[in-house]
Write a protein that holds these residues in place. Structure first.
Motif, PDB file in Angstrom:
ATOM      1  N   PHE A  93     -76.656  39.029  13.922  1.00 26.25           N
ATOM      2  CA  PHE A  93     -75.973  40.257  13.554  1.00 26.25           C
ATOM      3  C   PHE A  93     -76.721  41.455  14.117  1.00 26.25           C
ATOM      4  O   PHE A  93     -77.893  41.358  14.467  1.00 26.25           O
ATOM      5  CB  PHE A  93     -75.867  40.387  12.025  1.00 26.25           C
ATOM      6  CG  PHE A  93     -75.045  39.308  11.394  1.00 26.25           C
ATOM      7  CD1 PHE A  93     -73.655  39.383  11.394  1.00 26.25           C
ATOM      8  CD2 PHE A  93     -75.636  38.199  10.821  1.00 26.25           C
ATOM      9  CE1 PHE A  93     -72.892  38.380  10.823  1.00 26.25           C
ATOM     10  CE2 PHE A  93     -74.880  37.199  10.258  1.00 26.25           C
ATOM     11  CZ  PHE A  93     -73.503  37.288  10.260  1.00 26.25           C
ATOM     12  N   ALA A  94     -76.019  42.570  14.181  1.00 20.65           N
ATOM     13  CA  ALA A  94     -76.638  43.812  14.669  1.00 20.65           C
ATOM     14  C   ALA A  94     -76.017  44.988  13.927  1.00 20.65           C
ATOM     15  O   ALA A  94     -74.989  44.845  13.245  1.00 20.65           O
ATOM     16  CB  ALA A  94     -76.424  43.952  16.170  1.00 20.65           C
ATOM     17  N   LEU A  95     -76.661  46.114  14.053  1.00 21.69           N
ATOM     18  CA  LEU A  95     -76.131  47.340  13.456  1.00 21.69           C
ATOM     19  C   LEU A  95     -75.561  48.196  14.583  1.00 21.69           C
ATOM     20  O   LEU A  95     -76.284  48.531  15.530  1.00 21.69           O
ATOM     21  CB  LEU A  95     -77.237  48.088  12.711  1.00 21.69           C
ATOM     22  CG  LEU A  95     -76.899  49.467  12.163  1.00 21.69           C
ATOM     23  CD1 LEU A  95     -75.876  49.370  11.041  1.00 21.69           C
ATOM     24  CD2 LEU A  95     -78.146  50.169  11.653  1.00 21.69           C
ATOM     25  N   TYR A  96     -74.291  48.516  14.487  1.00 18.11           N
ATOM     26  CA  TYR A  96     -73.689  49.431  15.474  1.00 18.11           C
ATOM     27  C   TYR A  96     -73.682  50.816  14.850  1.00 18.11           C
ATOM     28  O   TYR A  96     -73.077  51.035  13.801  1.00 18.11           O
ATOM     29  CB  TYR A  96     -72.269  48.988  15.814  1.00 18.11           C
ATOM     30  CG  TYR A  96     -71.541  49.968  16.715  1.00 18.11           C
ATOM     31  CD1 TYR A  96     -71.949  50.172  18.024  1.00 18.11           C
ATOM     32  CD2 TYR A  96     -70.462  50.699  16.246  1.00 18.11           C
ATOM     33  CE1 TYR A  96     -71.300  51.078  18.843  1.00 18.11           C
ATOM     34  CE2 TYR A  96     -69.789  51.602  17.061  1.00 18.11           C
ATOM     35  CZ  TYR A  96     -70.223  51.786  18.360  1.00 18.11           C
ATOM     36  OH  TYR A  96     -69.592  52.684  19.165  1.00 18.11           O
ATOM     37  N   GLY A  97     -74.369  51.751  15.484  1.00 19.99           N
ATOM     38  CA  GLY A  97     -74.472  53.101  14.932  1.00 19.99           C
ATOM     39  C   GLY A  97     -75.711  53.235  14.078  1.00 19.99           C
ATOM     40  O   GLY A  97     -76.681  52.495  14.240  1.00 19.99           O
ATOM     41  N   THR A  98     -75.665  54.164  13.157  1.00 18.62           N
ATOM     42  CA  THR A  98     -76.822  54.405  12.297  1.00 18.62           C
ATOM     43  C   THR A  98     -76.667  53.643  10.987  1.00 18.62           C
ATOM     44  O   THR A  98     -75.567  53.196  10.651  1.00 18.62           O
ATOM     45  CB  THR A  98     -76.948  55.903  11.976  1.00 18.62           C
ATOM     46  OG1 THR A  98     -75.766  56.289  11.244  1.00 18.62           O
ATOM     47  CG2 THR A  98     -77.043  56.742  13.229  1.00 18.62           C
ATOM     48  N   ALA A  99     -77.786  53.520  10.250  1.00 19.42           N
ATOM     49  CA  ALA A  99     -77.744  52.798   8.975  1.00 19.42           C
ATOM     50  C   ALA A  99     -76.810  53.492   7.990  1.00 19.42           C
ATOM     51  O   ALA A  99     -76.225  52.860   7.112  1.00 19.42           O
ATOM     52  CB  ALA A  99     -79.145  52.688   8.392  1.00 19.42           C
ATOM     53  N   THR A 100     -76.661  54.799   8.119  1.00 14.82           N
ATOM     54  CA  THR A 100     -75.820  55.551   7.189  1.00 14.82           C
ATOM     55  C   THR A 100     -74.343  55.468   7.572  1.00 14.82           C
ATOM     56  O   THR A 100     -73.498  55.253   6.712  1.00 14.82           O
ATOM     57  CB  THR A 100     -76.240  57.045   7.189  1.00 14.82           C
ATOM     58  OG1 THR A 100     -77.645  57.107   7.264  1.00 14.82           O
ATOM     59  CG2 THR A 100     -75.752  57.750   5.953  1.00 14.82           C
ATOM     60  N   ARG A 101     -74.060  55.638   8.843  1.00 10.18           N
ATOM     61  CA  ARG A 101     -72.664  55.719   9.283  1.00 10.18           C
ATOM     62  C   ARG A 101     -72.150  54.462   9.977  1.00 10.18           C
ATOM     63  O   ARG A 101     -70.953  54.316  10.198  1.00 10.18           O
ATOM     64  CB  ARG A 101     -72.500  56.897  10.263  1.00 10.18           C
ATOM     65  CG  ARG A 101     -72.294  58.242   9.603  1.00 10.18           C
ATOM     66  CD  ARG A 101     -71.742  59.230  10.602  1.00 10.18           C
ATOM     67  NE  ARG A 101     -70.406  58.866  11.029  1.00 10.18           N
ATOM     68  CZ  ARG A 101     -70.018  58.816  12.303  1.00 10.18           C
ATOM     69  NH1 ARG A 101     -70.868  59.065  13.266  1.00 10.18           N
ATOM     70  NH2 ARG A 101     -68.780  58.502  12.626  1.00 10.18           N
ATOM     71  N   GLY A 102     -73.065  53.594  10.350  1.00 14.98           N
ATOM     72  CA  GLY A 102     -72.692  52.473  11.207  1.00 14.98           C
ATOM     73  C   GLY A 102     -72.088  51.300  10.464  1.00 14.98           C
ATOM     74  O   GLY A 102     -71.828  51.366   9.261  1.00 14.98           O
ATOM     75  N   VAL A 103     -71.861  50.233  11.217  1.00 14.19           N
ATOM     76  CA  VAL A 103     -71.341  48.996  10.630  1.00 14.19           C
ATOM     77  C   VAL A 103     -72.188  47.815  11.106  1.00 14.19           C
ATOM     78  O   VAL A 103     -72.757  47.844  12.192  1.00 14.19           O
ATOM     79  CB  VAL A 103     -69.865  48.735  11.027  1.00 14.19           C
ATOM     80  CG1 VAL A 103     -68.932  49.702  10.372  1.00 14.19           C
ATOM     81  CG2 VAL A 103     -69.682  48.744  12.529  1.00 14.19           C
ATOM     82  N   ILE A 104     -72.250  46.802  10.250  1.00 16.13           N
ATOM     83  CA  ILE A 104     -72.892  45.550  10.650  1.00 16.13           C
ATOM     84  C   ILE A 104     -71.883  44.777  11.487  1.00 16.13           C
ATOM     85  O   ILE A 104     -70.713  44.660  11.100  1.00 16.13           O
ATOM     86  CB  ILE A 104     -73.297  44.726   9.414  1.00 16.13           C
ATOM     87  CG1 ILE A 104     -74.332  45.478   8.558  1.00 16.13           C
ATOM     88  CG2 ILE A 104     -73.845  43.358   9.813  1.00 16.13           C
ATOM     89  CD1 ILE A 104     -75.695  45.627   9.168  1.00 16.13           C
ATOM     90  N   VAL A 105     -72.329  44.272  12.612  1.00 18.47           N
ATOM     91  CA  VAL A 105     -71.425  43.526  13.491  1.00 18.47           C
ATOM     92  C   VAL A 105     -72.042  42.172  13.817  1.00 18.47           C
ATOM     93  O   VAL A 105     -73.259  42.032  13.871  1.00 18.47           O
ATOM     94  CB  VAL A 105     -71.154  44.300  14.809  1.00 18.47           C
ATOM     95  CG1 VAL A 105     -70.338  45.550  14.552  1.00 18.47           C
ATOM     96  CG2 VAL A 105     -72.456  44.650  15.529  1.00 18.47           C
ATOM     97  N   ARG A 106     -71.197  41.180  13.987  1.00 22.85           N
ATOM     98  CA  ARG A 106     -71.650  39.892  14.521  1.00 22.85           C
ATOM     99  C   ARG A 106     -71.975  40.159  15.992  1.00 22.85           C
ATOM    100  O   ARG A 106     -71.143  40.726  16.715  1.00 22.85           O
ATOM    101  CB  ARG A 106     -70.529  38.866  14.376  1.00 22.85           C
ATOM    102  CG  ARG A 106     -70.746  37.547  15.093  1.00 22.85           C
ATOM    103  CD  ARG A 106     -71.681  36.636  14.369  1.00 22.85           C
ATOM    104  NE  ARG A 106     -72.063  35.522  15.218  1.00 22.85           N
ATOM    105  CZ  ARG A 106     -71.509  34.312  15.175  1.00 22.85           C
ATOM    106  NH1 ARG A 106     -70.555  34.070  14.323  1.00 22.85           N
ATOM    107  NH2 ARG A 106     -71.947  33.345  15.963  1.00 22.85           N
ATOM    108  N   ASP A 107     -73.167  39.773  16.410  1.00 24.82           N
ATOM    109  CA  ASP A 107     -73.636  40.170  17.736  1.00 24.82           C
ATOM    110  C   ASP A 107     -73.675  38.980  18.688  1.00 24.82           C
ATOM    111  O   ASP A 107     -74.131  37.897  18.316  1.00 24.82           O
ATOM    112  CB  ASP A 107     -75.039  40.775  17.599  1.00 24.82           C
ATOM    113  CG  ASP A 107     -75.503  41.412  18.881  1.00 24.82           C
ATOM    114  OD1 ASP A 107     -74.657  41.926  19.625  1.00 24.82           O
ATOM    115  OD2 ASP A 107     -76.719  41.390  19.152  1.00 24.82           O
ATOM    116  N   THR A 108     -73.189  39.189  19.871  1.00 32.56           N
ATOM    117  CA  THR A 108     -73.282  38.142  20.889  1.00 32.56           C
ATOM    118  C   THR A 108     -73.402  38.780  22.270  1.00 32.56           C
ATOM    119  O   THR A 108     -72.978  39.914  22.466  1.00 32.56           O
ATOM    120  CB  THR A 108     -72.054  37.216  20.835  1.00 32.56           C
ATOM    121  OG1 THR A 108     -72.249  36.142  21.756  1.00 32.56           O
ATOM    122  CG2 THR A 108     -70.765  37.923  21.196  1.00 32.56           C
TER     123      THR A 108
END
Lengths: 272, 322
Positions: free
Chosen positions: A144-159
């Motif tokens: 997994f990865a964080l897209y954006g910032t911890a406040t505004r972003g989303v957790i995404v499955r990363d590949t």
């Protein structure tokens, strides 16, 4: 080994016609099968056993096993390709595919192919057509990865994927092919190094050789793009997979409100 | 000009209404017509107006409260606030209507004032909790289900009501904290963001290669699904300590799964380090003596001197060190 006969699910209600005999298959092959059909494919073993009148499901993969007991009158199970949003737990409904950056000229309208991890779902169908997801497994590694910032972003499955203008060879049952129709609507050059899909809008299609999906990427400016899953088969003879979803644990995804509809994700925090 | 004309004649209407509201007579024979006792048609009209305004005001206020608080405050609490506001409006309306009913409210006001002061003193804390509760619901630093640290208390938020906040600690104890305390406390919400970071300090021996250790740890982290690839984990030699090399490891994880990642990864890192020939150091101290001191010490050890004599302390008469 008998190769299953493909039929169009939309027309006949089932993707495959199966042999009504006990068998151990060395391939997975998506479709609906009787409990008597076991699968022994690479590192995967999958079987149903009758234990004192209760069906005992057992699946082994990479040294890990999953077991379940079933009491059902319908002695059939289905094997579906599923989007990568179930394992190891339903963390997120977003999939990020990163690839080598591509510079897109203003007004560019092109098609690119990438690959993404695939999950396989085993489901049970009740006589009233109520579907139960019995098991989900995958040959692909989950990150997994964080897209954006911890406040505004989303957790995404990363590949991470290769990228090509022609269809890529895919590792069957481990990944699916994604056709990206990309349009640069901005007036400047854009570097594109990732796309993020909303997986609940993903429509997977499959045939005997591969699983595939399509999406449109509409680039608004060098930092923003709108990614929409499209319900189209990559090839005409492909069969549409039943959508398989489970509840997600985390709900704080602020970015979803930016989407135009349920099938769209707006990447507004960078494209590279 | 008829009596009816006078009643509905422009500015006189308001003058008459004002007089009626004050409980006086208007001089208008129709309005001053007695129905029973001292109750006149004017009083009846005034009462009707008061009731109509009360109902309208109650509807406006409850609609406003619901509109402002919907989505911010629990429905149960919103209903409570609407009821409270309604009762306040009813009470004020009753006070306004008293002159129409020819009830002397001066006694009620005096008694109410005294009772009000008493209740005010008694409910000072309750009122501050109530206001803090409303502010907490509007500001929403915490939500039901969040993992929070409020002052020294850690746990899950069970409920945020008007007067208090319930926290279920990790060992299953339910703790009620008054809202005024919560509002003034330092609140740390561990899950308000989608991702959070955790860190380890891992000591390795001086005889081990720190680069090898960093590579092993990085590989282990890359295999764990809940260790985020972005932001990338941060690994570096943090300290050259007395007993070993301190390697700092900082990892981002989805907030909902950080504890799973934290507990699983530490042990896996330890196992992988051992497998790779890197081990944690035991606490050890190397003592260095000067040459003369070392010889003197050796002589003393070989002699029959007591330990106290060797280190230069006067030996105890009995039961001393030997």
């Amino acid at each position: 080994m008998v190769i299953p006969t493909f039929t169009d699910r939309r027309k006949k209600g089932t993707a495959f016609q199966y042999e009504k005999t006990d068998s151990v298959w060395e391939t997975i092959a998506f479709g609906t099968y009787p409990f008597t059909r076991s699968i022994n494919h690479r590192r995967l073993t999958l079987s149903f056993e009758d234990k004192d009148g209760i069906m005992h499901y057992k699946r082994g993969l990479d040294g890990k096993t999953f077991e379940a007991n079933i009491a059902a009158s319908n002695k059939e199970y289905s094997v579906h390709p599923a989007g990568p949003n179930h394992l190891p737990a339903p963390v997120t409904d977003y999939l990020q595919i990163r690839f080598d950056e591509i510079e897109l000229e203003p007004g560019c309208n092109t098609v690119l192919f990438v690959t993404a991890p695939l999950e396989i779902a085993i489901t049970l169908n009740a006589s009233n057509n109520e579907v139960k997801i019995l098991d989900v497994f995958s040959f692909a590694r989950t990150k997994f990865a964080l897209y954006g910032t911890a406040t505004r972003g989303v957790i995404v499955r990363d590949t991470r994927s290769r990228v090509s203008a022609v269809p890529l060879p895919v590792k069957n049952y481990k990944e699916f092919l994604l056709r990206l129709h990309i349009e640069n609507k901005s007036d400047s050059w854009v570097s594109l190094g990732r796309v993020i899909l909303y997986l609940k809008g993903l429509s997977l299609y499959y045939d005997s050789t591969s699983v595939a999906a399509c999406a449109d990427v509409s680039i608004i400016n060098p930092n923003s793009a709108q990614v929409s899953c499209t319900d189209l088969p990559l090839r005409k003879d492909m069969v549409k997979a039943e959508p398989v979803f489970t509840d997600r644990k985390t709900t704080a995804f602020c970015n979803i409100k930016n989407g135009q509809n349920d099938l769209t994700f707006v990447m507004d925090m960078g494209l590279r | 000009m008829t009596e009816t004309d006078t009643l509905f004649n422009g500015s006189e209407i308001f003058e008459n209404l004002e007089t009626i509201m004050n409980g006086g007579t208007t001089g208008n024979s129709l309005l001053d017509t007695v129905i029973f006792g001292e109750f006149t048609i004017g009083n009846l009209i005034a009462l009707a107006i008061i009731i109509a305004v009360t109902i309208l005001l109650k509807k406006i206020v409850s609609t406003l409260i619901r509109r402002v608080l919907t989505g911010k405050v629990d429905v149960k609490n919103t209903d409570g606030l609407v009821k409270l506001a309604s009762w306040v409006i009813y009470f004020v309306a009753f006070l306004v209507a008293c002159p129409q009913l020819h009830i002397d409210i001066s006694g009620i006001l005096v008694a109410g004032g005294i009772v009000g002061v008493a209740i005010g003193f008694a409910s000072q804390n309750t009122l501050s909790n109530l206001i803090a509760g409303i502010l907490l619901m509007i500001e929403r630093p915490i939500n039901v289900g969040d993992v929070v640290i409020i002052n020294e208390t850690e746990g899950y938020v069970e409920s945020v009501s008007l007067l208090s906040t319930l926290i279920k600690t990790y060992d299953g104890i339910l703790l009620r904290i008054p809202n005024s305390n919560v509002f003034s406390a330092d609140i740390r919400n561990c899950v308000s963001n989608v991702a959070r970071r955790f860190s380890y300090g891992i000591d390795i021996r001086y005889s081990d290669n720190a680069d090898t250790a960093l590579k092993i740890i990085r590989d282990t982290i890359s295999r764990h699904p809940y260790a985020l690839t972005e932001p990338a984990p941060s690994l570096y030699v943090d300290d050259l300590g007395a007993h070993g090399i301190r390697v700092a490891v900082k990892i981002w994880s989805p907030s909902a799964y950080w504890w799973t990642a934290r507990t699983e990864l530490l042990w896996q890192i330890f196992k992988d380090l051992r497998k790779g020939g890197v081990d944690v150091p035991f606490n050890q101290l190397t003592l260095w003596y000067g040459k003369d001191d070392a010889e003197k010490l050796q002589e003393n050890i070989e002699s029959d001197k007591s330990a106290a004599e060797i280190i230069g302390i006067k030996a105890e008469p009995e039961g001393g060190m030997k």
